[in-house]
Motif scaffolding. Sequence first.
Motif, PDB file in Angstrom:
ATOM      1  N   LEU A  48       0.824  -1.197   0.000  1.00  0.00           N
ATOM      2  CA  LEU A  48       0.000   0.000   0.000  1.00  0.00           C
ATOM      3  C   LEU A  48       0.869   1.262   0.000  1.00  0.00           C
ATOM      4  O   LEU A  48       2.023   1.241   0.418  1.00  0.00           O
ATOM      5  N   ASP A  49       0.286   2.342  -0.477  1.00  0.00           N
ATOM      6  CA  ASP A  49       0.945   3.645  -0.432  1.00  0.00           C
ATOM      7  C   ASP A  49       0.602   4.363   0.867  1.00  0.00           C
ATOM      8  O   ASP A  49      -0.507   4.205   1.406  1.00  0.00           O
ATOM      9  N   ARG A  50       1.549   5.149   1.359  1.00  0.00           N
ATOM     10  CA  ARG A  50       1.206   6.103   2.414  1.00  0.00           C
ATOM     11  C   ARG A  50       0.492   7.272   1.738  1.00  0.00           C
ATOM     12  O   ARG A  50       0.978   7.805   0.737  1.00  0.00           O
ATOM     13  N   PRO A  51      -0.668   7.699   2.230  1.00  0.00           N
ATOM     14  CA  PRO A  51      -1.417   8.763   1.553  1.00  0.00           C
ATOM     15  C   PRO A  51      -0.598  10.020   1.291  1.00  0.00           C
ATOM     16  O   PRO A  51      -0.766  10.666   0.257  1.00  0.00           O
ATOM     17  N   ARG A  52       0.320  10.364   2.191  1.00  0.00           N
ATOM     18  CA  ARG A  52       1.131  11.571   2.000  1.00  0.00           C
ATOM     19  C   ARG A  52       2.060  11.441   0.800  1.00  0.00           C
ATOM     20  O   ARG A  52       2.478  12.454   0.226  1.00  0.00           O
ATOM     21  N   ASN A  53       2.413  10.207   0.432  1.00  0.00           N
ATOM     22  CA  ASN A  53       3.316  10.006  -0.699  1.00  0.00           C
ATOM     23  C   ASN A  53       2.598  10.071  -2.042  1.00  0.00           C
ATOM     24  O   ASN A  53       3.257  10.000  -3.087  1.00  0.00           O
ATOM     25  N   LYS A  54       1.283  10.170  -2.030  1.00  0.00           N
ATOM     26  CA  LYS A  54       0.486  10.356  -3.242  1.00  0.00           C
ATOM     27  C   LYS A  54      -0.388  11.588  -3.048  1.00  0.00           C
ATOM     28  O   LYS A  54      -1.605  11.495  -2.877  1.00  0.00           O
ATOM     29  N   PRO A  55       0.211  12.771  -3.034  1.00  0.00           N
ATOM     30  CA  PRO A  55      -0.536  13.982  -2.650  1.00  0.00           C
ATOM     31  C   PRO A  55      -1.682  14.306  -3.586  1.00  0.00           C
ATOM     32  O   PRO A  55      -2.727  14.782  -3.135  1.00  0.00           O
ATOM     33  N   THR A  56      -1.524  14.073  -4.890  1.00  0.00           N
ATOM     34  CA  THR A  56      -2.608  14.412  -5.818  1.00  0.00           C
ATOM     35  C   THR A  56      -3.798  13.499  -5.611  1.00  0.00           C
ATOM     36  O   THR A  56      -4.949  13.948  -5.561  1.00  0.00           O
ATOM     37  N   ARG A  57      -3.534  12.198  -5.477  1.00  0.00           N
ATOM     38  CA  ARG A  57      -4.630  11.260  -5.247  1.00  0.00           C
ATOM     39  C   ARG A  57      -5.337  11.537  -3.923  1.00  0.00           C
ATOM     40  O   ARG A  57      -6.573  11.545  -3.852  1.00  0.00           O
ATOM     41  N   THR A  58      -4.551  11.795  -2.871  1.00  0.00           N
ATOM     42  CA  THR A  58      -5.157  12.105  -1.576  1.00  0.00           C
ATOM     43  C   THR A  58      -5.950  13.402  -1.649  1.00  0.00           C
ATOM     44  O   THR A  58      -7.039  13.513  -1.069  1.00  0.00           O
ATOM     45  N   GLY A  59      -5.421  14.394  -2.374  1.00  0.00           N
ATOM     46  CA  GLY A  59      -6.153  15.649  -2.543  1.00  0.00           C
ATOM     47  C   GLY A  59      -7.468  15.455  -3.261  1.00  0.00           C
ATOM     48  O   GLY A  59      -8.485  16.063  -2.900  1.00  0.00           O
ATOM     49  N   LEU A  60      -7.474  14.600  -4.281  1.00  0.00           N
ATOM     50  CA  LEU A  60      -8.723  14.316  -4.992  1.00  0.00           C
ATOM     51  C   LEU A  60      -9.738  13.646  -4.067  1.00  0.00           C
ATOM     52  O   LEU A  60     -10.939  13.936  -4.119  1.00  0.00           O
ATOM     53  N   GLY A  61      -9.272  12.742  -3.204  1.00  0.00           N
ATOM     54  CA  GLY A  61     -10.184  12.100  -2.258  1.00  0.00           C
ATOM     55  C   GLY A  61     -10.800  13.081  -1.290  1.00  0.00           C
ATOM     56  O   GLY A  61     -12.011  13.040  -1.027  1.00  0.00           O
ATOM     57  N   VAL A  62      -9.979  13.995  -0.752  1.00  0.00           N
ATOM     58  CA  VAL A  62     -10.510  15.005   0.178  1.00  0.00           C
ATOM     59  C   VAL A  62     -11.442  15.960  -0.554  1.00  0.00           C
ATOM     60  O   VAL A  62     -12.479  16.388  -0.010  1.00  0.00           O
ATOM     61  N   ALA A  63     -11.116  16.312  -1.802  1.00  0.00           N
ATOM     62  CA  ALA A  63     -11.989  17.195  -2.581  1.00  0.00           C
ATOM     63  C   ALA A  63     -13.353  16.542  -2.784  1.00  0.00           C
ATOM     64  O   ALA A  63     -14.402  17.210  -2.684  1.00  0.00           O
ATOM     65  N   ALA A  64     -13.370  15.232  -3.068  1.00  0.00           N
ATOM     66  CA  ALA A  64     -14.639  14.522  -3.222  1.00  0.00           C
ATOM     67  C   ALA A  64     -15.429  14.531  -1.920  1.00  0.00           C
ATOM     68  O   ALA A  64     -16.660  14.672  -1.915  1.00  0.00           O
ATOM     69  N   LEU A  65     -14.735  14.374  -0.790  1.00  0.00           N
ATOM     70  CA  LEU A  65     -15.405  14.414   0.514  1.00  0.00           C
ATOM     71  C   LEU A  65     -16.023  15.779   0.765  1.00  0.00           C
ATOM     72  O   LEU A  65     -17.175  15.879   1.223  1.00  0.00           O
ATOM     73  N   VAL A  66     -15.287  16.848   0.472  1.00  0.00           N
ATOM     74  CA  VAL A  66     -15.823  18.203   0.650  1.00  0.00           C
ATOM     75  C   VAL A  66     -17.004  18.434  -0.277  1.00  0.00           C
ATOM     76  O   VAL A  66     -18.009  19.059   0.104  1.00  0.00           O
ATOM     77  N   PHE A  67     -16.921  17.917  -1.499  1.00  0.00           N
ATOM     78  CA  PHE A  67     -18.019  18.012  -2.459  1.00  0.00           C
ATOM     79  C   PHE A  67     -19.289  17.398  -1.877  1.00  0.00           C
ATOM     80  O   PHE A  67     -20.380  17.979  -1.946  1.00  0.00           O
ATOM     81  N   TYR A  68     -19.146  16.220  -1.251  1.00  0.00           N
ATOM     82  CA  TYR A  68     -20.306  15.571  -0.625  1.00  0.00           C
ATOM     83  C   TYR A  68     -20.802  16.371   0.575  1.00  0.00           C
ATOM     84  O   TYR A  68     -22.016  16.562   0.748  1.00  0.00           O
ATOM     85  N   VAL A  69     -19.883  16.853   1.411  1.00  0.00           N
ATOM     86  CA  VAL A  69     -20.284  17.564   2.633  1.00  0.00           C
ATOM     87  C   VAL A  69     -21.049  18.839   2.283  1.00  0.00           C
ATOM     88  O   VAL A  69     -22.041  19.186   2.949  1.00  0.00           O
ATOM     89  N   VAL A  70     -20.624  19.552   1.246  1.00  0.00           N
ATOM     90  CA  VAL A  70     -21.333  20.768   0.836  1.00  0.00           C
ATOM     91  C   VAL A  70     -22.767  20.430   0.453  1.00  0.00           C
ATOM     92  O   VAL A  70     -23.717  21.120   0.867  1.00  0.00           O
ATOM     93  N   MET A  71     -22.956  19.382  -0.325  1.00  0.00           N
ATOM     94  CA  MET A  71     -24.314  18.996  -0.724  1.00  0.00           C
ATOM     95  C   MET A  71     -25.121  18.503   0.475  1.00  0.00           C
ATOM     96  O   MET A  71     -26.330  18.755   0.574  1.00  0.00           O
ATOM     97  N   ALA A  72     -24.470  17.776   1.406  1.00  0.00           N
ATOM     98  CA  ALA A  72     -25.177  17.317   2.604  1.00  0.00           C
ATOM     99  C   ALA A  72     -25.615  18.499   3.463  1.00  0.00           C
ATOM    100  O   ALA A  72     -26.732  18.502   4.017  1.00  0.00           O
ATOM    101  N   LEU A  73     -24.762  19.511   3.587  1.00  0.00           N
ATOM    102  CA  LEU A  73     -25.151  20.717   4.336  1.00  0.00           C
ATOM    103  C   LEU A  73     -26.325  21.418   3.664  1.00  0.00           C
ATOM    104  O   LEU A  73     -27.212  21.949   4.343  1.00  0.00           O
ATOM    105  N   ALA A  74     -26.327  21.421   2.336  1.00  0.00           N
ATOM    106  CA  ALA A  74     -27.439  22.053   1.626  1.00  0.00           C
ATOM    107  C   ALA A  74     -28.754  21.348   1.914  1.00  0.00           C
ATOM    108  O   ALA A  74     -29.816  21.976   1.924  1.00  0.00           O
TER     109      ALA A  74
END
Length: 558
Positions: A372-398
């Motif tokens: 497995l990769d350490r998430p910090r060693n794949k910053p773009t992939r980890t960033g995309l995952g967090v961006a998707a989470l924020v995308f969901y949270v914004v819609m859930a707040l709405a």
Amino acid sequence: MSSILTDKRTATLAGYVDDRVGASKIVKTFARKIFPDHWSFMLGEVCLYTFVVLLISGTFLTFWYTPSMALTTYEGSYPALVGQTVSEAYATTLHISFDIRGGLLIRQIHHWAALLFVAAILAHMARIFVTGAFRKPRELNWVVGCVLAILALAAGFTGYSLPDDLLSGNGLRIISGVIQAIPVVGTYMAFFIFGGEFPGEVIIPRLFIMHVMLIPAALLAMIGIHLGMLVMHKHMQFPGPGRTNNNVVGYPVLPVYAAKAGGFFFIVFGVVVLMAATVTINPIWNYGPYDPSPIGAGTQPDWYILFVDGALRLMPGWLGPVPTEFSTFGYVWSLNILLPGAVVPGIMIMGLFAYPWIEQWLTGDTREHHLLDRPRNKPTRTGLGVAALVFYVVMALAATNDLVATHFHISINDMTYVLRTLFFVGPPIAFWVTKRICLGLQRRDRELALHGRESGRIVRTADGEYFEVHEPLDVYERWNLVQHEDEVVVPLPQGRATTLDKLRARLSAFFFEDRIAPVTPAELEAAHAHGGHGEVESGHDVPAVGATGHGTGSSHGH
């Protein structure tokens, strides 16, 4: 004597069965299967155990539940509804809650287990995503996991709708509207699903068949395929001492892992029962039976459907001077419902399914991966995952904008405008911040690998030079910091490049151009031999003034 005779008979029976089905080979192979040990791997177990709880509690509920929309007069134990005309589905759900011993507890166990089941699946998929567990040869297992997530959402929604109360009926009405918004065929599909005009008289029996037969059968099949592929490919593990792409370091299924898994099942089951016994969920007697005319204020669906509800609330009726609902070619195009209710979830699902092949195409990496990769060693992939989470949270707040507005005394219009803005700018900001954090952690790892850990001791040499003594990392800790491979940007091919080649090169640069290269053996050797660092790290004596003892570790001169 009798025990010896019993043992012989048991052995004879076991031998008879084994000669015909070969069970001993299967058990022997599976019992010796090695599984690695890490807390994050328990997320998959939580999925499996909550599914078992769902099967057990759901079977209990089917003994008394009647999936019928036929009207009846309620004569049960809840006085506020006595004499009211309700559907049989609603009446039998109340009967389970108030008249069957333990019925309300089992209902709440079932509901809480369903929420945890979906949460565990999504958390498990998030762990797989950020650690790269979807890479070859596990791309198809990732697809199976995506199908499991969709089936879990379908199981939750169909079960949520079965009580035929006001809240679940409003949810069905929203789904009906989304289906009708599909151009050309939407109206026909809605008529077919609901058996006529909404709500019809057949949707509850049809949802019941899906909920107790079709979806569980599909879930069982997908879980079997998922576990079969897991055994075939062997379990991935985090990098560490003695761990390679060719082995698995951990414990065998029998006796160690089976005992641990059995104990963890009862922990999960106990937590679900505790939640069900102490926290009320889905009190349908407060909502009342479904009636198409009213709608409850301040109501939201279960958390995993919030993003659809929120997207519908965020979509404006006009985009500047252009309406989002219009008629053309004799059909009504309700883009204000179709885009947030079907297109946005569709894009999210297709992106999930396709991501393993997208990353493989961008990297050109077709090797098998079992570490497995350490998430910090794949910053773009980890960033995309967090961006998707924020995308969901914004819609859930709405989806909770009315509750937030009333509780915090703010304008619901202002909140909607803010969330519409965050819908577009929130994920990119989250991506950038996450990527910067990952790159910062990589720089810190690089510094630790090269110079060791700060000790806080300042040493002065006989020549008047001051430096801080750094404590060395042990070889295993240092290896974890430097073992990952450097990513290489895919260049444009020689000669004439196609549009697809140019797109690949640009996306590859987006993924890997901004990166921190791992420490190389040459850099480690140079860092250890630089100035007085080599002497300090190797434990040689360092003449010091104003300090006692000898420094051990690498150091930085100042």
